[in-house]
Scaffold this active site. Structure first.
Site, PDB file in Angstrom:
ATOM      1  CG  ASP A  13      -1.846  -1.207   1.204  1.00  0.00           C
ATOM      2  OD1 ASP A  13      -2.231  -1.662   0.121  1.00  0.00           O
ATOM      3  OD2 ASP A  13      -2.143  -1.723   2.308  1.00  0.00           O
ATOM      4  CE  LYS A  16       2.389  -2.520  -4.325  1.00  0.00           C
ATOM      5  NZ  LYS A  16       2.098  -2.171  -2.920  1.00  0.00           N
ATOM      6  N   GLY A  40      -4.448  -4.635  -3.677  1.00  0.00           N
ATOM      7  CA  GLY A  40      -5.455  -3.625  -3.989  1.00  0.00           C
ATOM      8  C   GLY A  40      -4.735  -2.370  -4.411  1.00  0.00           C
ATOM      9  CG  HIS A  41      -2.124  -2.361  -6.988  1.00  0.00           C
ATOM     10  ND1 HIS A  41      -1.307  -3.017  -7.864  1.00  0.00           N
ATOM     11  CD2 HIS A  41      -1.775  -2.811  -5.764  1.00  0.00           C
ATOM     12  CE1 HIS A  41      -0.514  -3.830  -7.204  1.00  0.00           C
ATOM     13  NE2 HIS A  41      -0.781  -3.739  -5.927  1.00  0.00           N
ATOM     14  CD  GLN A 223       0.901  -9.027  -2.139  1.00  0.00           C
ATOM     15  OE1 GLN A 223       1.658  -9.714  -2.792  1.00  0.00           O
ATOM     16  NE2 GLN A 223      -0.362  -8.907  -2.448  1.00  0.00           N
ATOM     17  CG  ASP A 332      -0.456  14.381   0.442  1.00  0.00           C
ATOM     18  OD1 ASP A 332       0.303  13.506  -0.017  1.00  0.00           O
ATOM     19  OD2 ASP A 332      -1.672  14.183   0.635  1.00  0.00           O
TER      20      ASP A 332
HETATM   21  P1  GDP Z   1      -0.808   0.173  -3.537  1.00  0.00           P
HETATM   22  O1  GDP Z   1      -1.377  -1.091  -3.004  1.00  0.00           O
HETATM   23  O2  GDP Z   1       0.650   0.309  -3.272  1.00  0.00           O
HETATM   24  O3  GDP Z   1      -1.147   0.413  -4.979  1.00  0.00           O
HETATM   25  O4  GDP Z   1      -1.500   1.363  -2.707  1.00  0.00           O
HETATM   26  P2  GDP Z   1      -3.072   1.513  -2.370  1.00  0.00           P
HETATM   27  O5  GDP Z   1      -3.775   1.924  -3.588  1.00  0.00           O
HETATM   28  O6  GDP Z   1      -3.578   0.303  -1.635  1.00  0.00           O
HETATM   29  O7  GDP Z   1      -3.033   2.662  -1.300  1.00  0.00           O
HETATM   30  C1  GDP Z   1      -2.522   3.933  -1.572  1.00  0.00           C
HETATM   31  C2  GDP Z   1      -3.623   4.983  -1.326  1.00  0.00           C
HETATM   32  O8  GDP Z   1      -3.040   6.261  -1.250  1.00  0.00           O
HETATM   33  C3  GDP Z   1      -4.631   5.070  -2.435  1.00  0.00           C
HETATM   34  O9  GDP Z   1      -5.869   5.413  -1.865  1.00  0.00           O
HETATM   35  C4  GDP Z   1      -4.117   6.192  -3.314  1.00  0.00           C
HETATM   36  O10 GDP Z   1      -5.138   6.858  -4.056  1.00  0.00           O
HETATM   37  C5  GDP Z   1      -3.533   7.108  -2.292  1.00  0.00           C
HETATM   38  N1  GDP Z   1      -2.365   7.918  -2.713  1.00  0.00           N
HETATM   39  C6  GDP Z   1      -1.367   7.578  -3.574  1.00  0.00           C
HETATM   40  N2  GDP Z   1      -0.424   8.544  -3.600  1.00  0.00           N
HETATM   41  C7  GDP Z   1      -0.842   9.492  -2.727  1.00  0.00           C
HETATM   42  C8  GDP Z   1      -0.275  10.737  -2.281  1.00  0.00           C
HETATM   43  O11 GDP Z   1       0.798  11.144  -2.677  1.00  0.00           O
HETATM   44  N3  GDP Z   1      -0.997  11.432  -1.345  1.00  0.00           N
HETATM   45  C9  GDP Z   1      -2.190  11.003  -0.862  1.00  0.00           C
HETATM   46  N4  GDP Z   1      -2.803  11.746   0.056  1.00  0.00           N
HETATM   47  N5  GDP Z   1      -2.737   9.844  -1.262  1.00  0.00           N
HETATM   48  C10 GDP Z   1      -2.078   9.102  -2.180  1.00  0.00           C
HETATM   49  P1  IMO Z   2      -0.894  -4.319  -2.123  1.00  0.00           P
HETATM   50  O1  IMO Z   2      -0.469  -4.914  -3.428  1.00  0.00           O
HETATM   51  C1  IMO Z   2      -1.010  -4.605   2.243  1.00  0.00           C
HETATM   52  C2  IMO Z   2      -1.022  -8.606   3.992  1.00  0.00           C
HETATM   53  C3  IMO Z   2      -2.266  -9.017   4.744  1.00  0.00           C
HETATM   54  C4  IMO Z   2      -1.662  -9.917   5.799  1.00  0.00           C
HETATM   55  C5  IMO Z   2      -0.533 -10.618   5.046  1.00  0.00           C
HETATM   56  C6  IMO Z   2      -0.869 -12.003   4.538  1.00  0.00           C
HETATM   57  O2  IMO Z   2      -2.188  -3.612  -2.172  1.00  0.00           O
HETATM   58  O3  IMO Z   2       0.217  -3.520  -1.523  1.00  0.00           O
HETATM   59  P2  IMO Z   2      -2.368 -12.844   2.507  1.00  0.00           P
HETATM   60  O4  IMO Z   2      -3.830 -12.661   2.258  1.00  0.00           O
HETATM   61  O5  IMO Z   2      -1.508 -12.302   1.429  1.00  0.00           O
HETATM   62  O6  IMO Z   2      -2.022 -14.258   2.882  1.00  0.00           O
HETATM   63  O7  IMO Z   2      -2.103 -11.966   3.839  1.00  0.00           O
HETATM   64  O8  IMO Z   2      -0.221  -9.777   3.946  1.00  0.00           O
HETATM   65  N1  IMO Z   2      -1.228  -8.152   2.598  1.00  0.00           N
HETATM   66  C7  IMO Z   2      -1.185  -6.875   2.211  1.00  0.00           C
HETATM   67  N2  IMO Z   2      -1.035  -5.760   2.946  1.00  0.00           N
HETATM   68  N3  IMO Z   2      -1.090  -4.536   0.906  1.00  0.00           N
HETATM   69  C8  IMO Z   2      -1.220  -5.642   0.150  1.00  0.00           C
HETATM   70  O9  IMO Z   2      -1.189  -5.631  -1.204  1.00  0.00           O
HETATM   71  C9  IMO Z   2      -1.315  -6.890   0.811  1.00  0.00           C
HETATM   72  N4  IMO Z   2      -1.460  -8.174   0.390  1.00  0.00           N
HETATM   73  C10 IMO Z   2      -1.387  -8.931   1.499  1.00  0.00           C
HETATM   74  O10 IMO Z   2      -2.924  -7.919   5.309  1.00  0.00           O
HETATM   75  O11 IMO Z   2      -1.082  -9.149   6.823  1.00  0.00           O
HETATM   76 MG    MG Z   3      -2.888  -1.772  -1.756  1.00  0.00          MG
END
Ligand code: GDP
Ligand code: IMO
Ligand code: MG
Length: 443
Positions: A13, A16, A40-41, A223, A332
């Site tokens: 998270d 990416k 979850g991206h 991840q 931010d």
């Molecule tokens: P990922 O799993 O690495 O793709 O990240 P996620 O999408 O799960 O979580 C990142 C969250 O932060 C999402 O809700 C994005 O829309 C948000 N986000 C990404 N870059 C920024 C940033 O620079 N500032 C803020 N406030 N939110 C951001």
């Molecule tokens: P993205 O790609 C954050 C975490 C779960 C748990 C551990 C094992 O969005 O960054 P699993 O279901 O994979 O066996 O769970 O890994 N986890 C993540 N945490 N972002 C993810 O993906 C994750 N995918 C798995 O919360 O702690």
């Molecule tokens: Mg994510």
């Protein structure tokens, strides 16, 4: 042959999705190489917030071939659902290519994931319960079903039915759970196979052809390093390798096909699920990060644990991934704090620890050693150039750059595409494109 890898450097998270989306303009192919719908991206596309769990985000752009590589595990129902909702937005999903060798998540994998979590009681891992661990376990045990089994949908249905009947014995006799309806699942999976089989392909060959033609291929990590099965905080990890090196096995390329490795790192740290987290702020600071950063799990909706930035972890990520550059996100979110802490080393008893400790028993007892930096306390979410940032924010960026040894090429100050600051490291551009250039030291 420009293969470009994007990986998470923390516990996932990191943002990416946004970084990959920004790079998409210059890409020909975007490839997922590991994990499943535990990821979850988030992408902000045309003003709409889109969350993708399985399909590479490149699907949104007609010039990109999105690929699900052999190292990914596929829940066909989730895949079809995601395809349908994208098609509803007018996105052409027929360009998607799926590896013959990707393994299939079946309903008993999800059930087992849940049962295993429950049997661990208070020591549960906090998995996403998407069947990730049990599916990779079956792959390693050589009893999994693969996407190529779908080429004959009826035969696939039979295999699914037999597998469910077999697992029902485990579910009922060992766990005392209800048996699954083997005939119903088999018929559902036969239908999935009919709808997906035309998308199956020899994806390693497709990727190689693109690389040979000099096209940009982006490998989309899920991840983050600390969730890596070998190098993360085992057992509180996911069941695949998240390091950049996993691209080779998970996509079917060689190490020499990779040219650039971008680590995405959030300006603070979050973690969903259980396990040690040295800089965690289980207090009003963490709550403020959680609230302002909207830190809720994209897949499960759980609140993410939050804490200060950790350079020990970033240096570990730089080393294991041989990062060539960094994308620093969510700067931010730190605008609210008077003073910022950055963990530069750990302390355990009287011992100072600078490198990530390989022994879990050591890591879980580590206390962070912080350096403090002044905050900026102004809104930076409209900045598009470095010069527009307050000096304290530039110092924070510089601190991370110097202490990690990795050039920072992008600073993100909001979820939207335009809330991005591209930094020219002063080096020669490697290729056309706003983001992709070397400056100093590849590690
Ligand atoms: P990922 O799993 O690495 O793709 O990240 P996620 O999408 O799960 O979580 C990142 C969250 O932060 C999402 O809700 C994005 O829309 C948000 N986000 C990404 N870059 C920024 C940033 O620079 N500032 C803020 N406030 N939110 C951001
Ligand atoms: P993205 O790609 C954050 C975490 C779960 C748990 C551990 C094992 O969005 O960054 P699993 O279901 O994979 O066996 O769970 O890994 N986890 C993540 N945490 N972002 C993810 O993906 C994750 N995918 C798995 O919360 O702690
Ligand atoms: Mg994510």
């Amino acid at each position: 042959m420009p293969g470009i890898v994007v990986v998470g450097t923390q516990w996932g998270d990191e943002g990416k999705g946004k970084v990959i989306d920004l790079l998409s303009d210059d890409m020909h192919m975007v490839v997922r190489f590991h994990g499943g719908n535990n990821a979850g991206h988030t992408i902000v596309y045309d003003g709409e917030t889109l969350k993708l769990h399985l399909i590479p985000s490149g699907i949104l752009y007609p010039h990109i071939v999105p690929v699900i590589g052999n190292g990914v595990i596929v829940n066909p129902a989730v895949l079809l659902e995601e395809m349908e909702s994208l098609a509803g937005m007018g996105v052409d999903t027929e360009r998607l290519r799926i590896s013959y060798n990707a393994h299939v998540i079946l309903p008993y994998h999800e059930v087992l994931d849940g049962l295993l979590e429950e049997s661990r009681g208070s020591a549960s891992l906090g998995t996403t319960r998407r069947g990730i661990g049990p599916t990779y376990a079956d792959k390693a045990a050589r009893v999994g079903l693969r996407m190529q089994d779908m080429l004959d949908p009826e035969g696939f249905g039979d295999k699914v039915r037999r597998a469910v009947e077999e697992r029902n014995r485990l579910l009922t006799l060992i766990y005392g759970a209800e048996p699954l309806d083997a005939a119903e699942i088999a018929s559902r999976y036969t239908d999935h196979a009919r709808r997906l089989k035309h998308l199956l392909a020899d994806t390693p060959l497709l990727i190689k052809e693109a690389l040979r033609e000099g096209k940009n291929v982006l490998f989309e990590g899920a991840q983050g390093l600390m969730l890596d099965l070998d190098h993360g905080t085992y057992p509180y990890v996911t069941s695949s390798n998240t390091v950049a090196g996993a691209v080779c096995a998970g996509a079917g390329i060689g190490p020499r096909d990779i040219e650039e490795i971008i680590g995405v790192t959030k300006a603070y740290v979050t973690r969903v699920g259980s396990g040690p987290f040295p800089t965690e702020q289980d207090n009003e600071i963490g709550e403020a990060m959680q609230e302002v950063g909207r830190e809720f799990g994209t897949t499960t909706g759980r609140k993410r644990r939050c804490g200060w930035f950790d350079l020990v972890i970033l240096r570990y990520a730089a080393r294991l991934n041989t990062l060539t550059s960094l994308a620093l996100t969510k700067l931010d979110v730190l605008s609210q704090f008077e003073t910022l802490k950055v963990c530069v080393a750990y302390r355990r008893g009287g011992e100072l620890i600078r490198d990530f400790p390989p022994l879990y028993e050591v890591f879980r007892e580590c206390e962070p050693v912080y350096e403090e930096l002044p905050g900026w306390r102004t809104d930076i979410s409209g900045a598009t150039r470095l010069e527009e940032l307050p000096v304290e924010a530039r110092d924070y960026i510089q601190f991370i750059r110097e202490r990690s040894g990795v050039p920072i090429k992008l600073v993100s100050v909001g979820p939207e595409r335009q809330q991005s600051i591209f930094l020219d490291g002063g080096g020669e551009p490697l290729r056309q494109g706003r983001f992709l250039f070397y400056d100093d030291l590849p590690l």
